[in-house]
Design a protein around this motif. Structure first.
Motif, PDB file in Angstrom:
ATOM      1  N   ALA A 239       1.005   3.977  -2.698  1.00 47.75           N
ATOM      2  CA  ALA A 239       0.788   5.417  -2.740  1.00 47.75           C
ATOM      3  C   ALA A 239       1.926   6.302  -3.260  1.00 47.75           C
ATOM      4  CB  ALA A 239       0.446   5.692  -1.199  1.00 47.75           C
TER       5      ALA A 239
ATOM      6  N   PRO B  89       1.892   5.907  -7.802  1.00 48.71           N
ATOM      7  CA  PRO B  89       0.488   5.348  -8.279  1.00 48.71           C
ATOM      8  C   PRO B  89       0.771   4.975  -9.812  1.00 48.71           C
ATOM      9  CG  PRO B  89       0.665   7.576  -8.183  1.00 48.71           C
ATOM     10  CD  PRO B  89       1.790   7.336  -7.745  1.00 48.71           C
TER      11      PRO B  89
ATOM     12  N   GLN C 128       0.664  -1.636  -0.030  1.00 50.42           N
ATOM     13  CA  GLN C 128      -0.015   0.045  -0.151  1.00 50.42           C
ATOM     14  C   GLN C 128       1.086   1.305   0.046  1.00 50.42           C
ATOM     15  OE1 GLN C 128      -2.324  -0.501   3.310  1.00 50.42           O
ATOM     16  NE2 GLN C 128      -3.831  -1.941   2.696  1.00 50.42           N
ATOM     17  N   ASN C 129       1.848   1.128   0.820  1.00 48.32           N
ATOM     18  CA  ASN C 129       2.934   2.457   0.772  1.00 48.32           C
ATOM     19  C   ASN C 129       3.513   2.896  -0.765  1.00 48.32           C
ATOM     20  OD1 ASN C 129       4.400   4.350   1.823  1.00 48.32           O
ATOM     21  ND2 ASN C 129       6.197   3.283   2.404  1.00 48.32           N
TER      22      ASN C 129
END
Length: 107
Positions: A86, A89, A82-83
């Protein structure tokens, strides 16, 4: 034809620094493009490695659902993914990241 653009880089919250960019200087553009390739290849390889580790950890968790060590590992790998998603993208967008170099700026 030379196109001059200025990019606003935030050094701190209070100050800004403007760097003029000359897209007519092909040597600079190609150098920056090569640097960008190196950066995004590292991000893509880390992303792929994390996806493989997560796949294996999830398979191990399905085989042994009561193992807390594997559960923590799956959680940790999910957070790392997820990091990365983020921060970069374009990893999940499906669009090639180089498109920013060869398209006209919006506006």
């Amino acid at each position: 034809m030379r196109v001059h653009v200025a990019i606003d880089l935030r050094c701190t919250e209070e100050s800004t620094m403007t760097i003029p960019l000359d897209y007519g200087d092909m040597e600079w553009v190609l150098e920056r493009h090569a640097q960008f390739h190196k950066e995004y290849r590292q991000a893509e390889s880390e992303y792929l490695e994390l996806r493989i580790l997560l796949r294996d950890a999830e398979a191990a968790l399905r085989a042994d659902p009561d193992n807390d060590d594997i559960r923590v590992r799956v959680y940790y790998l999910n957070r790392r993914l997820q990091n990365l998603e983020a921060r970069f993208p374009w990893l999940i967008s499906g669009h090639p990241p180089e498109i920013a170099f060869w398209t006209a700026p919006s506006g």
